[in-house]
Design a protein around this motif. Structure first.
Motif, PDB file in Angstrom:
ATOM      1  N   LYS A  11       0.916  -1.103  -0.168  1.00 57.93           N
ATOM      2  CA  LYS A  11      -0.240  -0.063   0.026  1.00 57.93           C
ATOM      3  C   LYS A  11       0.663   1.117   0.145  1.00 57.93           C
ATOM      4  CE  LYS A  11      -4.186   1.678   1.695  1.00 57.93           C
ATOM      5  NZ  LYS A  11      -5.519   1.502   2.571  1.00 57.93           N
ATOM      6  N   ILE A  12       0.571   1.792  -0.716  1.00 59.90           N
ATOM      7  CA  ILE A  12       1.549   3.312  -1.107  1.00 59.90           C
ATOM      8  C   ILE A  12       0.830   4.539  -0.659  1.00 59.90           C
ATOM      9  CG2 ILE A  12       2.872   4.637  -2.830  1.00 59.90           C
ATOM     10  CD1 ILE A  12       3.321   1.884  -4.306  1.00 59.90           C
ATOM     11  N   ASN A  13       1.327   5.056   0.296  1.00 56.24           N
ATOM     12  CA  ASN A  13       0.825   6.508   0.397  1.00 56.24           C
ATOM     13  C   ASN A  13       1.326   7.527  -0.255  1.00 56.24           C
ATOM     14  OD1 ASN A  13      -0.316   8.609   1.649  1.00 56.24           O
ATOM     15  ND2 ASN A  13      -0.027   8.075   3.888  1.00 56.24           N
ATOM     16  N   SER A  14       0.710   8.293  -1.169  1.00 53.79           N
ATOM     17  CA  SER A  14       1.213   9.282  -2.257  1.00 53.79           C
ATOM     18  C   SER A  14       1.651  10.482  -1.572  1.00 53.79           C
ATOM     19  CB  SER A  14       0.488   9.390  -3.304  1.00 53.79           C
ATOM     20  OG  SER A  14      -0.702  10.208  -2.791  1.00 53.79           O
ATOM     21  N   SER A  15       1.159  10.734  -0.243  1.00 55.01           N
ATOM     22  CA  SER A  15       1.744  11.981   0.427  1.00 55.01           C
ATOM     23  C   SER A  15       2.881  11.820   1.163  1.00 55.01           C
ATOM     24  CB  SER A  15       0.520  12.429   1.530  1.00 55.01           C
ATOM     25  OG  SER A  15       0.409  11.422   2.476  1.00 55.01           O
ATOM     26  N   ASP A  19      11.376   8.034  -0.904  1.00 51.06           N
ATOM     27  CA  ASP A  19      12.545   7.406  -0.162  1.00 51.06           C
ATOM     28  C   ASP A  19      12.250   7.398   1.357  1.00 51.06           C
ATOM     29  OD1 ASP A  19      12.045  10.126   0.483  1.00 51.06           O
ATOM     30  OD2 ASP A  19      14.208  10.538   0.512  1.00 51.06           O
ATOM     31  N   GLN A  20      11.241   7.665   1.864  1.00 46.66           N
ATOM     32  CA  GLN A  20      10.667   7.462   3.165  1.00 46.66           C
ATOM     33  C   GLN A  20       9.906   6.200   3.403  1.00 46.66           C
ATOM     34  OE1 GLN A  20       8.907  11.092   4.841  1.00 46.66           O
ATOM     35  NE2 GLN A  20      10.743  12.321   4.482  1.00 46.66           N
ATOM     36  N   GLN A  21       9.340   5.732   2.236  1.00 49.64           N
ATOM     37  CA  GLN A  21       8.639   4.447   2.421  1.00 49.64           C
ATOM     38  C   GLN A  21       9.417   3.261   1.981  1.00 49.64           C
ATOM     39  OE1 GLN A  21       4.547   4.523   0.768  1.00 49.64           O
ATOM     40  NE2 GLN A  21       5.133   6.613   0.070  1.00 49.64           N
ATOM     41  N   ASN A  22      10.537   3.530   1.075  1.00 50.58           N
ATOM     42  CA  ASN A  22      11.275   2.479   0.643  1.00 50.58           C
ATOM     43  C   ASN A  22      12.750   2.735   0.756  1.00 50.58           C
ATOM     44  OD1 ASN A  22       9.147   0.992  -1.177  1.00 50.58           O
ATOM     45  ND2 ASN A  22       9.136   3.193  -1.528  1.00 50.58           N
ATOM     46  N   LYS A  23      13.549   1.518   0.785  1.00 53.55           N
ATOM     47  CA  LYS A  23      14.956   1.711   0.862  1.00 53.55           C
ATOM     48  C   LYS A  23      15.418   2.183  -0.388  1.00 53.55           C
ATOM     49  CE  LYS A  23      19.061  -0.953   1.889  1.00 53.55           C
ATOM     50  NZ  LYS A  23      19.803  -2.202   1.959  1.00 53.55           N
ATOM     51  N   THR A 117      25.558   8.410  -9.906  1.00 54.20           N
ATOM     52  CA  THR A 117      25.604   9.191  -8.587  1.00 54.20           C
ATOM     53  C   THR A 117      24.194   9.982  -8.610  1.00 54.20           C
ATOM     54  OG1 THR A 117      26.671  10.866 -10.160  1.00 54.20           O
ATOM     55  CG2 THR A 117      28.168   9.683  -8.456  1.00 54.20           C
ATOM     56  N   SER A 118      23.584  10.018  -9.602  1.00 61.01           N
ATOM     57  CA  SER A 118      22.063  10.675  -9.603  1.00 61.01           C
ATOM     58  C   SER A 118      21.119  10.173 -10.369  1.00 61.01           C
ATOM     59  CB  SER A 118      22.310  12.038  -9.720  1.00 61.01           C
ATOM     60  OG  SER A 118      22.678  12.433 -11.104  1.00 61.01           O
ATOM     61  N   VAL A 119      19.983  10.059 -10.115  1.00 64.11           N
ATOM     62  CA  VAL A 119      19.075   9.771 -11.328  1.00 64.11           C
ATOM     63  C   VAL A 119      17.893  10.794 -11.140  1.00 64.11           C
ATOM     64  CG1 VAL A 119      17.240   7.804 -11.753  1.00 64.11           C
ATOM     65  CG2 VAL A 119      19.452   7.210 -11.000  1.00 64.11           C
ATOM     66  N   ALA A 120      17.380  11.177 -12.229  1.00 62.41           N
ATOM     67  CA  ALA A 120      16.404  12.295 -12.308  1.00 62.41           C
ATOM     68  C   ALA A 120      14.840  11.591 -12.174  1.00 62.41           C
ATOM     69  CB  ALA A 120      16.318  12.896 -13.613  1.00 62.41           C
ATOM     70  N   GLY A 121      14.521  11.537 -11.154  1.00 59.76           N
ATOM     71  CA  GLY A 121      12.917  11.248 -10.838  1.00 59.76           C
ATOM     72  C   GLY A 121      12.756   9.729 -10.078  1.00 59.76           C
ATOM     73  N   VAL A 122      11.777   9.585  -9.421  1.00 61.04           N
ATOM     74  CA  VAL A 122      11.623   8.313  -8.943  1.00 61.04           C
ATOM     75  C   VAL A 122      10.960   7.171  -9.797  1.00 61.04           C
ATOM     76  CG1 VAL A 122       9.849   7.267  -7.075  1.00 61.04           C
ATOM     77  CG2 VAL A 122      10.840   9.545  -6.745  1.00 61.04           C
ATOM     78  N   PHE A 123      10.422   7.672 -10.638  1.00 58.56           N
ATOM     79  CA  PHE A 123       9.977   6.673 -11.778  1.00 58.56           C
ATOM     80  C   PHE A 123      11.299   6.009 -12.569  1.00 58.56           C
ATOM     81  CE2 PHE A 123       8.723   5.463 -16.213  1.00 58.56           C
ATOM     82  CZ  PHE A 123       7.759   4.554 -15.894  1.00 58.56           C
ATOM     83  N   ILE A 124      12.241   6.962 -12.901  1.00 57.94           N
ATOM     84  CA  ILE A 124      13.283   6.450 -13.588  1.00 57.94           C
ATOM     85  C   ILE A 124      13.940   5.470 -12.590  1.00 57.94           C
ATOM     86  CG2 ILE A 124      15.764   6.965 -14.516  1.00 57.94           C
ATOM     87  CD1 ILE A 124      13.255   7.602 -16.464  1.00 57.94           C
ATOM     88  N   TYR A 125      14.246   5.830 -11.280  1.00 52.52           N
ATOM     89  CA  TYR A 125      15.046   4.743 -10.301  1.00 52.52           C
ATOM     90  C   TYR A 125      14.401   3.484 -10.231  1.00 52.52           C
ATOM     91  CZ  TYR A 125      16.738   3.153  -6.096  1.00 52.52           C
ATOM     92  OH  TYR A 125      17.252   2.220  -5.186  1.00 52.52           O
TER      93      TYR A 125
END
Length: 135
Positions: A11-15, A19-23, A117-125
Motif C-alpha cells: 500500500k503506497i501513501n502518495s503523500s 524515499d521515506q517508504q522504501n529503501k 551518482t544521480s537519477v532524475a526522478g522516482v519513476f526512472i529509479y
C-alpha cells in the motif's frame, strides 16, 4: 525483459515521499565485454540474480590480424553486456563474473562498474532498480 506482477501489493501513501517508504540503494552501471558465445549465459544469469535493465550490444575487435595471432585471439566478435546493479547485488554479480572468467580462455573477458551518482526522478529509479508494481 519481462515484467512480473508482484504478488504482495504494497500500500503506497502518495503523500509520503518515496524515499521515506522504501529503501534507496546505490546503483552502478556494469559493463562486461566477452566473446559473443558467452552472451546468453550472462544475460540469463544476471536476470536470474535480480539484475534489471540488461542490454546487449554486439561489437567486433579492431586489432590487426598479426596482433590477434600473437595474443591468441581466434574470434574478434564480442558482446558488450550493460546492466544496472543494485548495491546489494554487487558481491553476488562479481562472484558470478569471476567464476565464469576462470573457466577457460574462451570464457575470459573484461568487466568494470561505474557508479551512478544521480537519477532524475522516482519513476526512472524504480525502472532502473526493477521496483515497479504492475497492476
Amino acid at each position: 525483459m519481462a515484467i512480473i506482477k508482484n504478488k504482495k501489493k504494497k500500500k503506497i501513501n502518495s503523500s509520503i515521499p518515496y524515499d521515506q517508504q522504501n529503501k534507496i540503494e546505490k546503483i552502478k552501471l556494469l559493463c562486461v565485454i566477452v566473446n559473443r558465445s558467452q552472451t546468453n549465459f550472462y544475460i540469463n544469469t544476471f536476470n536470474d540474480a535480480g539484475v534489471s535493465c540488461v542490454f546487449d550490444v554486439f561489437g567486433e575487435g579492431t586489432a590487426p590480424k598479426e596482433m590477434q595471432e600473437i595474443m591468441g585471439i581466434i574470434d574478434s566478435r564480442k558482446s558488450l553486456i550493460v546492466c544496472i546493479v543494485k548495491e546489494s547485488l554487487i558481491d553476488k554479480i562479481t562472484k558470478i563474473i569471476q567464476d565464469r572468467f576462470s573457466i577457460s580462455k574462451q570464457a575470459k573477458g573484461i568487466s568494470f562498474m561505474i557508479p551512478i551518482t544521480s537519477v532524475a526522478g522516482v519513476f526512472i529509479y524504480k525502472y532502473l532498480t526493477n521496483n515497479r508494481v504492475v497492476e
